[in-house]
Write an enzyme that holds these catalytic residues in place. Structure first.
Site, mmCIF file in Angstrom:
data_model
loop_
_atom_site.group_PDB
_atom_site.id
_atom_site.type_symbol
_atom_site.label_atom_id
_atom_site.label_comp_id
_atom_site.label_asym_id
_atom_site.label_seq_id
_atom_site.Cartn_x
_atom_site.Cartn_y
_atom_site.Cartn_z
ATOM 1 N N SER A 143 1.141 -1.095 -0.349
ATOM 2 C CA SER A 143 0.048 -0.214 0.260
ATOM 3 C C SER A 143 1.064 1.615 -0.006
ATOM 4 O O SER A 143 0.173 2.422 0.088
ATOM 5 C CB SER A 143 -0.638 0.300 1.497
ATOM 6 O OG SER A 143 -1.589 -1.061 1.666
ATOM 7 N N HIS A 164 -0.757 -3.576 -7.103
ATOM 8 C CA HIS A 164 -1.743 -2.428 -6.499
ATOM 9 C C HIS A 164 -3.485 -2.495 -6.084
ATOM 10 O O HIS A 164 -4.187 -1.863 -7.404
ATOM 11 C CB HIS A 164 -1.327 -1.256 -5.364
ATOM 12 C CG HIS A 164 -1.686 -0.341 -4.677
ATOM 13 N ND1 HIS A 164 -2.431 0.499 -4.275
ATOM 14 C CD2 HIS A 164 -2.235 -1.203 -3.362
ATOM 15 C CE1 HIS A 164 -2.679 0.609 -3.270
ATOM 16 N NE2 HIS A 164 -2.816 -0.760 -2.393
ATOM 17 N N GLU A 176 -3.670 -0.709 -9.672
ATOM 18 C CA GLU A 176 -2.780 0.409 -10.465
ATOM 19 C C GLU A 176 -1.365 -0.330 -10.449
ATOM 20 O O GLU A 176 -0.943 -1.400 -9.610
ATOM 21 C CB GLU A 176 -2.525 1.500 -9.031
ATOM 22 C CG GLU A 176 -3.662 2.043 -8.381
ATOM 23 C CD GLU A 176 -3.300 3.061 -7.926
ATOM 24 O OE1 GLU A 176 -3.336 4.222 -7.383
ATOM 25 O OE2 GLU A 176 -2.411 3.044 -6.173
ATOM 26 N N ASN A 214 -3.532 5.657 -2.853
ATOM 27 C CA ASN A 214 -3.322 6.508 -1.315
ATOM 28 C C ASN A 214 -2.871 7.778 -0.959
ATOM 29 O O ASN A 214 -2.607 8.369 -0.250
ATOM 30 C CB ASN A 214 -2.843 4.985 -0.369
ATOM 31 C CG ASN A 214 -2.870 4.048 -1.012
ATOM 32 O OD1 ASN A 214 -3.876 3.673 -1.076
ATOM 33 N ND2 ASN A 214 -3.209 2.358 -0.512
#
Ligand SMILES: CCCCCCCC(=O)CC(=O)SCCNC(=O)CCNC(=O)[C@H](O)C(C)(C)COP(=O)(O)OP(=O)(O)OC[C@H]1O[C@@H](n2cnc3c(N)ncnc32)[C@H](O)[C@@H]1OP(=O)(O)O
Ligand SMILES: NC(=O)C1=CN([C@@H]2O[C@H](COP(=O)(O)OP(=O)(O)OC[C@H]3O[C@@H](n4cnc5c(N)ncnc54)[C@H](O)[C@@H]3O)[C@@H](O)[C@H]2O)C=CC1
Length: 310
Positions: A143, A164, A176, A214
């Site tokens: 992450s 991701h 991602e 994120n």
């Protein structure tokens, strides 16, 4: 607008997209790993799911079975027998192991989804790099950690990248695909094709903290916690505000509880250490207090809200 339409079509997901990758090993059978194993098996991949804990593997198989049942109910609404066949076949494509080295030997792609800890990831990837065949691509679902830093311990830096996924994996449509400094074009193309083959819409991002989602989501959640900590609004009102005022499916504090407050804290602390002058990454006393009290969100039964324990 025109250009966006073209891009959107180009990267739109389709489970019928072909990928040269047929055998995927997923390491870590927790929240994310079980979801990644599920979507891979659903798309016809041969999956080996690995965890150090046999109990986690048993739990993962159970939750994957239940989630495949949800999918079958929708897709095969009027054909329950076909639905049962779909579930049985997908489950049949997932085998479980506790030894990552054995599991790497037959993999075209390894997706790592173990604890968010650099030392533990390094130890695992060193073993995988030695055990996996020459052509195998190694990828991390991290992450918040740097893909280049994770890749620093492997020899095959050209065959290493970030994949991701988002929680809950069977529902969230984004993937991602992260290019490290030495990720080759062939590896990048193979990861993109695989992502599409497992039904995700792929976006590309460089190895920058938090990638796209994120990097935007963590400061947003942290600002919501700070707002609540200052007493500017109640938790309920902050969440209602963002759901009804900004169209989010969950409010920021609900989402923090859903992801896990320990995960929130881990990411924030890691980034604060790396970027001490960035005010958005400064520690949050309330978050630290909740985590110290074991209030980790949904998984522990309490965070900003209380939950029934599963
Ligand atoms: C500071 C740190 C911050 C970052 C930390 C790191 C985390 C990361 O690295 C990246 C992340 O994953 S960030 C989190 C991303 N996820 C989100 O934002 C989820 C937001 N919430 C939602 O989308 C919906 O509330 C949600 C889909 C969850 C639930 O939807 P609803 O509220 O509408 O509830 P339902 O009606 O029960 O579900 C809708 C459809 O989804 C199916 N479903 C729900 N949960 C599922 C699950 N766990 N597995 C499989 N299927 C699931 C459900 O069956 C339903 O399907 P339909 O019947 O077709 O509607
Ligand atoms: N929770 C989330 O919303 C998201 C998490 N991630 C990332 O995915 C990764 C996994 O996260 P979660 O699934 O939430 O964690 P989790 O705690 O649910 O699962 C991790 C699993 O890895 C296993 N494990 C630990 N060390 C291992 C090893 N050496 N070999 C094999 N298995 C091992 C543990 O037994 C555990 O079952 C982390 O890097 C996290 O940052 C990425 C996207 C979203």
């Amino acid at each position: 607008m025109m250009q966006f339409g073209v891009i959107a079509r180009k990267f739109s997901s389709s489970a019928s997209v072909q990928s040269a990758i047929k055998n995927v090993t997923v390491i870590g059978g927790g929240l994310m790993g079980s979801g990644i194993a599920q979507v891979s098996a659903q798309a016809g991949q041969n999956v080996t799911l690995v965890d150090v804990s046999p109990d986690v593997l048993a739990k993962a198989q159970k939750s994957i079975g239940a989630n495949l049942g949800r999918v079958a109910k929708k897709v095969y609404k009027d054909k329950p027998q076909e639905g049962e066949k779909f579930v049985a076949e997908a489950l049949g494509r997932i085998k479980t192991l506790t030894d990552p080295v054995a599991a790497a030997k037959s993999a075209d792609l390894v997706v790592e989804a173990i604890v968010e800890n650099m030392d533990v990831k390094h130890k695992l990837f060193k073993q995988l790099d030695e055990a996996a065949p020459e052509h195998t691509i190694l990828a991390s679902n991290t992450s918040s950690l740097s893909i280049n830093e994770i890749a620093s311990v492997v020899k095959r830096k050209d065959r290493f990248g970030g994949l991701h996924f988002f929680n809950p994996v069977p529902v969230m449509r984004l993937l991602e695909v992260v290019k490290g400094a030495e990720t080759s074009e062939a590896t990048y193309n193979a990861m993109m094709a695989w992502g599409k083959a497992v039904g995700k819409t792929c976006i590309t991002c460089k190895d920058t903290p938090g990638f796209v989602v994120n990097r935007l989501l963590v400061p947003y959640i942290c600002e919501a916690i700070r707002l609540y900590e200052r007493g500017d609004a109640s938790a309920r009102d902050i969440d209602i505000a963002m759901k009804l005022g900004a169209g989010y499916p969950m409010g920021p504090l609900e989402l923090a509880d859903y992801v896990g407050l320990d995960t929130n804290k881990f990411i924030l602390d890691g980034w604060h250490k790396k970027y001490p002058d960035q005010p958005l990454f400064k520690p949050i006393p309330l978050l630290n207090k909740l985590v110290a009290e074991g209030k980790l969100g949904v998984k522990s039964g309490e965070g900003f809200y209380k939950y029934e324990k599963k």
